[in-house]
Structures are given as structure tokens and as C-alpha cells.
Design a protein around this motif. Structure first.
Motif, PDB file in Angstrom:
ATOM      1  N   PRO A   1     -19.977 -64.071  41.082  1.00  0.00           N
ATOM      2  CA  PRO A   1     -20.280 -63.232  42.242  1.00  0.00           C
ATOM      3  C   PRO A   1     -19.720 -61.816  42.095  1.00  0.00           C
ATOM      4  CG  PRO A   1     -19.509 -65.392  42.937  1.00  0.00           C
ATOM      5  CD  PRO A   1     -19.282 -65.314  41.456  1.00  0.00           C
TER       6      PRO A   1
ATOM      7  N   TRP B   1     -12.981 -66.808  38.662  1.00  0.00           N
ATOM      8  CA  TRP B   1     -14.046 -67.663  39.165  1.00  0.00           C
ATOM      9  C   TRP B   1     -13.799 -69.129  38.800  1.00  0.00           C
ATOM     10  CZ3 TRP B   1     -17.273 -68.255  42.783  1.00  0.00           C
ATOM     11  CH2 TRP B   1     -18.351 -69.154  42.685  1.00  0.00           C
TER      12      TRP B   1
ATOM     13  N   VAL C   1     -14.156 -62.842  48.197  1.00  0.00           N
ATOM     14  CA  VAL C   1     -15.042 -64.001  48.076  1.00  0.00           C
ATOM     15  C   VAL C   1     -15.423 -64.479  49.470  1.00  0.00           C
ATOM     16  CG1 VAL C   1     -15.325 -66.314  47.119  1.00  0.00           C
ATOM     17  CG2 VAL C   1     -13.869 -64.661  45.951  1.00  0.00           C
TER      18      VAL C   1
ATOM     19  N   ASP D   1     -20.358 -67.371  48.766  1.00  0.00           N
ATOM     20  CA  ASP D   1     -20.086 -67.342  47.320  1.00  0.00           C
ATOM     21  C   ASP D   1     -19.486 -68.668  46.849  1.00  0.00           C
ATOM     22  OD1 ASP D   1     -20.898 -64.668  46.950  1.00  0.00           O
ATOM     23  OD2 ASP D   1     -18.921 -63.918  47.546  1.00  0.00           O
TER      24      ASP D   1
END
Length: 301
Positions: free
Chosen positions: A66, A84, A111, A115
Motif C-alpha cells: 500500500p 508490510w 495504514v 489496507d
């Protein structure tokens, strides 16, 4: 001829002594048996956890990252991949109900919930537990979600945990909320620590056992999180990482010092007393006596 009072008292004393010795021996044997069963379950649980943990990492390393995570990493794609991956591990192996329903964390500036969506199975488990009206301690929440996580089949052909993989009493609903937990042979919940970076024994498991090495984090072999241009006291992104994931620095005499710890997910039995005795990030305070009977899965792999 009749027994005298003294003789009767002597016989009673001998019988009482034999009963005490026999009972003590029985309790010691029973306690030893419980420990052996718990260790055997820990070994099997750790093996299954590592298989599933690796499967999640392999998947995360192939996924699109993302935009917010890229910004969090300061534009460094390798660091973004590490962040991530750790977020996906938090999503798939939550330690409590709050993490299960909101793995991104509250008010995360990098985030969003879109996401990093919660796992539907965990949401279902949490809803069932809460709707039951029963109280769930932090330990029970961890044990419930560990059971739910290991019951999933992961990509790459990693199978789910089967009831027959463990001892007969290892899966039990201890608080009556209708959802099983994974428990040790004393009936106490097993507890998961994703990153026990405060535990010295775990940190010593790392290759080289040198705390000054930068590549001790198994999910960050290129030590991207230790980049001084990103991991410093002036950069809010590194501080956000520590708030939403785990520490990557120490405070030494008021100064921030970058630090890499050996990382390995750990399942713990709190032993016969059921008491943690642990501090933050699975640390063992010097004066802690409750932690002396704890059993850590990394010691039995």
C-alpha cells in the motif's frame, strides 16, 4: 492381648507418615507428567506456528505494498516490504481481540483498515466470545486467537492444526464463551508473543549472539529498519513503527540507540502457578519469581 494407647498412636503415626510420603510422591509424579505433556504440546504447536508464520511471510513478500506503507518507509521499497510483512504477521497472528478486529491499530497515520482488513474468521470468533457475556482475560484472548489462527489452512499447502495433533485436553473452553482455547496440561491458557524482543534468552538464540549486530531481526535481514536516516529520534516514522509493531531502539542515558533483536514467535505456558511474571515484550524482571516455572516454546524446538 489389647494394644496399648501408645502402640495405637505409634501405628497411626506410621500410617500418617506413609500416606504423606505416598501423596507427595504422587503429586511429584503428576507434576512431572503435566510438564512433559505441556512440553510435547509446545513442540508441536511451535512447529505448526512456524510453518504458518513462514507461509504468511512468503505471501506478504509477493503482495503489492500500500502507498501508505511506502510513505511510512520513507520511500525505501525494501523497508516498506519489511514493514508490510510485519503488519501482515500482526494481522494473521493477533495477540488480543483489539488486534484481531483492527490489525492496523487505532489512528495509524500510514495504514488504513482498508489496507489491512481483519481476518473474517477472527472477527467471528471475537464476536461470539463477546456476545456470550463471559469475561475473557488477556491470556484467554491470546489462547483463543492462537487456536483460531492455527486452525486455518494457509497458502502454499500449509495444513491446519488438527485436534489429534495435541494431547486430549489441549483444546478447551475455559471461560464458557463457546470458543475453545489452547491450554497447557495445568489447564492454563497458552500465550503467544509475536516479537519477544525483551527476552534475553530468546535474543541469545540468534546467530552470533552479538547484540550489536544489525541483522538479528529475521524479518529484516538487510537491516533496513536500522538505517540511521530513518531510525532516529527526529523521525516520527520510526517512532510510529515502535508504537504499532515492536521496538527497534533502546534508550541509553537519554539517547536513542538503534537496536536489532532476534525475532521468533514464541508460545508460552505460565507453568503450574499460571502466573506470567513477565514484563514488556516478554522480558523477565530480575526480581520476578513467578516466571521461574514458565515454559517457552523456543527452548523446545
Amino acid at each position: 492381648s489389647a494394644f496399648t494407647l501408645v502402640e495405637v498412636l505409634v501405628v497411626i503415626s506410621i500410617i500418617a507418615l506413609l500416606v504423606a510420603l505416598t501423596t507427595g510422591a504422587a503429586f511429584r509424579v503428576f507434576g512431572t507428567s503435566q510438564k512433559k505433556v505441556t512440553i510435547a504440546d509446545l513442540e508441536k504447536l511451535q512447529t505448526k506456528l512456524k510453518q504458518q508464520w513462514t507461509a504468511v511471510i512468503d505471501t506478504a513478500r509477493k503482495e503489492s505494498i500500500p502507498t501508505g506503507v511506502k510513505n511510512w518507509a520513507g520511500g525505501d521499497i525494501s523497508r516498506a516490504r519489511v514493514i508490510w510483512t510485519k503488519l501482515r504477521l500482526k494481522q494473521q497472528f493477533p495477540q488480543n481481540y483489539a488486534e484481531a478486529v483492527n490489525p492496523a491499530g487505532s489512528n495509524n497515520p500510514y495504514v488504513s483498515s482498508s489496507d489491512l482488513r481483519p481476518n473474517p474468521r477472527y472477527v467471528e470468533v471475537v464476536r461470539q466470545s463477546i456476545n456470550s457475556g463471559k469475561q475473557s482475560s488477556g491470556e484467554v484472548q491470546s489462547a483463543t486467537l492462537l487456536w483460531a489462527a492455527l486452525k486455518l489452512t494457509r497458502r502454499g499447502g500449509v495444513s491446519s492444526l488438527q485436534d489429534t495433533d495435541l494431547s486430549p485436553e489441549a483444546s478447551k473452553d475455559t471461560n464458557g464463551d463457546g470458543v475453545p482455547e489452547l491450554v497447557d496440561a495445568w489447564g492454563n491458557p497458552f500465550v503467544l508473543f509475536r516479537w519477544g524482543v525483551g527476552n534475553q534468552k530468546l535474543d541469545a538464540q540468534g546467530e552470533g549472539e552479538d547484540p550489536n549486530r544489525l541483522d538479528r531481526d529475521t524479518e529484516d535481514p538487510d537491516h533496513t529498519l536500522l538505517d540511521v536516516n530513518w531510525n532516529n529520534s527526529d523521525d516520527p516514522r520510526a517512532q510510529a513503527f515502535e508504537g504499532y509493531l515492536h521496538p527497534i531502539s533502546l534508550n541509553i542515558n537519554g539517547q536513542r540507540a538503534r537496536r536489532s533483536w532476534y525475532t521468533e514467535p514464541t508460545i508460552i505456558s505460565y507453568g503450574p502457578d499460571g502466573q506470567s511474571g513477565l514484563g514488556a515484550w516478554m522480558s523477565v524482571p530480575p526480581a520476578s519469581t513467578q516466571a521461574t516455572d514458565n515454559l517457552f516454546s523456543f527452548e523446545y524446538r
